[in-house]
Design an enzyme around this catalytic site. Sequence first.
Site, PDB file in Angstrom:
ATOM      1  CE1 TYR A 251      -5.965   2.843  -3.679  1.00  0.00           C
ATOM      2  CE2 TYR A 251      -4.813   0.754  -3.382  1.00  0.00           C
ATOM      3  CZ  TYR A 251      -5.893   1.573  -3.121  1.00  0.00           C
ATOM      4  OH  TYR A 251      -6.911   1.116  -2.318  1.00  0.00           O
TER       5      TYR A 251
ATOM      6  CB  THR B 113      -7.344  -1.287   0.083  1.00  0.00           C
ATOM      7  OG1 THR B 113      -6.238  -0.483  -0.339  1.00  0.00           O
ATOM      8  CG2 THR B 113      -7.547  -1.118   1.577  1.00  0.00           C
TER       9      THR B 113
ATOM     10  CE  LYS C 133      -9.428   2.247  -5.405  1.00  0.00           C
ATOM     11  NZ  LYS C 133      -9.408   0.933  -4.734  1.00  0.00           N
TER      12      LYS C 133
ATOM     13  CE1 TYR D 198       7.436  -0.644   8.688  1.00  0.00           C
ATOM     14  CE2 TYR D 198       9.494   0.543   8.314  1.00  0.00           C
ATOM     15  CZ  TYR D 198       8.642  -0.151   9.158  1.00  0.00           C
ATOM     16  OH  TYR D 198       8.990  -0.330  10.472  1.00  0.00           O
TER      17      TYR D 198
END
Length: 301
Positions: free
Chosen positions: A141, A48, A171, A111
């Site tokens: 993630y 990110t 994470k 999405y």
Amino acid sequence: MTKHRITGVYSAATTPLNANDTPDLGLFTAHCQRLLSEGCHGVALLGTTGEANSFSSAERRDILEAALKAGISGDQLMPGTGVAAIPETIELTRHALSAGVTRVVMLPPFYYKGVSDDGLFAAYARIIETIADDRLRVVLYHIPQVSGIPLTLPLIGRLIEAFPDTVVGIKDSAGDFANMQALLAAFPGFSVLAGADPLLLPLIKAGGAGCITATSNLVANSLRAVYDHANDPARAAEVETAQARINAYRSLSNSYVQIPTIKAMVGLKNGNSAWARPRPPLMALSAADQADLAAKFAQLP
């Protein structure tokens, strides 16, 4: 699993851009080398903070290859390879494996919102089974505030059970320490990595594996001090000072739009204003905010 497969301080490395918005590979690789020299165990590029989802697959491959060509070893790199389309995630992950990089951070397909755990399990299973490479190690993630797709404990448990030697960590960037504690309790040996810098210290004390954070772009040495000495009573004062420094940098970066601010702060640290460029739709800080940030940055410990 009885011990963590992945441990340490990893930088969610930011990605510098040239004036034409292409990745500045020379500046990027120098930054990665500096992060390692300052105490990071590795670099979690193309996440990110690295603006990964603003880059094409070709650009992402080029960025990873540049890091390897600069002499950074494959076991020090952990690229993000998860995108919205399963075939592209497979392509990026296979590319990393072909280059000798076996550990990746993988977003879920993000999405479509409100998808079921069954759908997410099917997506991850399709990726892992299609790649069919025993070397692959996947760090999930969890960043629902950005992706809109939470990774639930039941889903994570199914993935660990189905792919115990592949799905080895997560994470957790949700900023919810209770969720991290639940992960540690439910899945002993699963590598829980903090995505929020202030949570590294309590996570390590609770038995966590380390971190992948944005502020490590700026204070890697302090994060390493916390990681190394969190459980040493004789170093408690040192750890407290390091954590306070981490929190000060994190708080300043969160005072503006975070990713452009992290880049601007890296530029201030290294005396290179080229760092201030993000790729649209993110925009650089205004001149007034840049000046305000520079004044506050100069006061940080």
